[in-house]
Design an enzyme around this catalytic site. Structure first.
Site, PDB file in Angstrom:
ATOM      1  N   HIS A 156       0.817  -1.216   0.000  1.00  0.00           N
ATOM      2  CA  HIS A 156       0.000   0.000   0.000  1.00  0.00           C
ATOM      3  C   HIS A 156       0.850   1.264   0.000  1.00  0.00           C
ATOM      4  O   HIS A 156       0.324   2.364  -0.184  1.00  0.00           O
ATOM      5  CB  HIS A 156      -0.949   0.018   1.207  1.00  0.00           C
ATOM      6  N   THR A 213      -2.752   6.713   9.970  1.00  0.00           N
ATOM      7  CA  THR A 213      -3.718   6.934   8.886  1.00  0.00           C
ATOM      8  C   THR A 213      -4.006   5.663   8.099  1.00  0.00           C
ATOM      9  O   THR A 213      -4.726   5.701   7.102  1.00  0.00           O
ATOM     10  CB  THR A 213      -3.221   8.032   7.930  1.00  0.00           C
ATOM     11  N   VAL A 214      -3.447   4.536   8.523  1.00  0.00           N
ATOM     12  CA  VAL A 214      -3.772   3.224   7.958  1.00  0.00           C
ATOM     13  C   VAL A 214      -4.171   2.315   9.109  1.00  0.00           C
ATOM     14  O   VAL A 214      -3.841   2.584  10.269  1.00  0.00           O
ATOM     15  CB  VAL A 214      -2.578   2.617   7.183  1.00  0.00           C
ATOM     16  N   HIS A 216       7.496   7.014   4.978  1.00  0.00           N
ATOM     17  CA  HIS A 216       6.766   6.471   3.840  1.00  0.00           C
ATOM     18  C   HIS A 216       5.961   7.587   3.181  1.00  0.00           C
ATOM     19  O   HIS A 216       5.803   8.673   3.739  1.00  0.00           O
ATOM     20  CB  HIS A 216       5.845   5.314   4.262  1.00  0.00           C
ATOM     21  N   HIS A 253       5.482  10.910   5.533  1.00  0.00           N
ATOM     22  CA  HIS A 253       5.327  10.720   6.967  1.00  0.00           C
ATOM     23  C   HIS A 253       6.627  10.172   7.541  1.00  0.00           C
ATOM     24  O   HIS A 253       7.123   9.131   7.095  1.00  0.00           O
ATOM     25  CB  HIS A 253       4.195   9.742   7.278  1.00  0.00           C
ATOM     26  N   HIS A 268       2.526   9.090   0.798  1.00  0.00           N
ATOM     27  CA  HIS A 268       1.135   9.003   0.372  1.00  0.00           C
ATOM     28  C   HIS A 268       0.901  10.008  -0.753  1.00  0.00           C
ATOM     29  O   HIS A 268       1.377  11.144  -0.685  1.00  0.00           O
ATOM     30  CB  HIS A 268       0.184   9.349   1.529  1.00  0.00           C
TER      31      HIS A 268
END
Length: 278
Positions: free
Chosen positions: A104, A216-217, A130, A149, A132
């Site tokens: 993801h 947020t995941v 990571h 992030h 997004h």
């Protein structure tokens, strides 16, 4: 000599409790985010989209009913200025790092001691970063092209502090430039990057937002101290395309919708004098 006979089931339960307690107190920031993306999605028409995350797994209930969820919209009229927060500055050093494709997202994790950041008098050790796309946090409703992030964790409390940096299309980002070849080739197996200097992530800013939120995941764990840098950095379209192309199908756009702020306070730090509500 007296022999004590212990019930084998008691021994078994005792050993299980030791294993569980060891797991609970040795969770890394990277492990606290779900690694297997197959149970969830970002597209609502799959039936596994963000509005359904809280129903997929009992451990993910916070995704559906949490009151401190992230990301949020950083609306100027809600912000309170706090000059006492101080400059945002990390005390980092080069350490061994790897890049991996978590399905993801693309993540870079440090295996050694890469330094820390101090927030409110507490040190949080650097763990991983990571990306997004598009950005998850919004500014007065506006979404940017990419968000990084940078995840830290306190070794004593396991509490997480995350730094968010947003990007718009423009000049290439230096960190992604160094990782570009690896991003395009990384598969399930992580790639050793050798020594990587976290200072390549330029987030030292004179202005930032601070609030308490969540991952947020899934599992959307709450109690994360978020610091969102106000300065907008630049990234090339080719770099964002590489990040999108590397993840699994359906995760090209891997941004969770903004969540309700509720009664939470958003603080804003600036060096400027006589600033109102920014």
């Amino acid at each position: 000599m007296t022999f004590f006979h212990t019930n084998p089931s008691i021994i078994f339960l005792f050993l299980i409790s030791l294993i569980l307690s060891s797991h609970l107190y040795n969770v890394s920031a990277d492990d606290s985010e779900v690694e297997d993306e197959s149970p969830f999605a970002y597209l609502e028409d799959t039936g596994k989209g963000p509005t359904k995350w809280g129903n997929i797994d009992p451990l993910w209930k916070a995704c559906g009913n949490g009151k401190l969820q992230s990301p949020i919209d950083l609306l100027n009229r809600r912000v309170q200025v706090f000059p006492s927060l101080g400059k945002l500055k990390g005390d980092y050093k080069p350490a061994q790092a790897v890049v991996k494709n978590r399905g993801h997202d693309i993540s870079m994790a440090w295996k050694g001691d890469a330094g820390h950041i101090n927030i409110n008098g507490t040190d949080y050790n650097l763990q991983q970063c990571h990306w997004h796309s598009p950005s998850e946090h919004t500014f007065n409703g506006s979404r940017f092209d990419l968000e990084l992030h940078v995840v830290h964790q306190n070794p004593s409390t396991n509490k997480i502090a995350a730094i968010g940096v947003v990007y718009k299309y423009g000049r290439p980002d230096p960190l992604l430039a160094n990782l570009f070849h690896h991003i395009k080739s990384v598969g399930k197996e992580e790639i050793d990057l050798g020594m990587m200097n976290p200072r390549a992530i330029n987030f030292e800013s004179k202005e930032y937002y601070r609030y308490i939120g969540s991952l947020t995941v899934p599992p959307c764990t709450e109690g994360v101290t978020w610091t969102i840098v106000k300065k907008v950095m630049t990234v090339s379209r080719e770099q964002v395309a590489a990040l999108r192309g590397a993840v699994h199908d359906g995760f090209e756009s891997n941004s969770r919708p903004t969540q309700e702020l509720g009664e939470r306070e958003v603080r804003f730090y600036t060096e400027k004098k006589n600033v109102g509500s920014n």
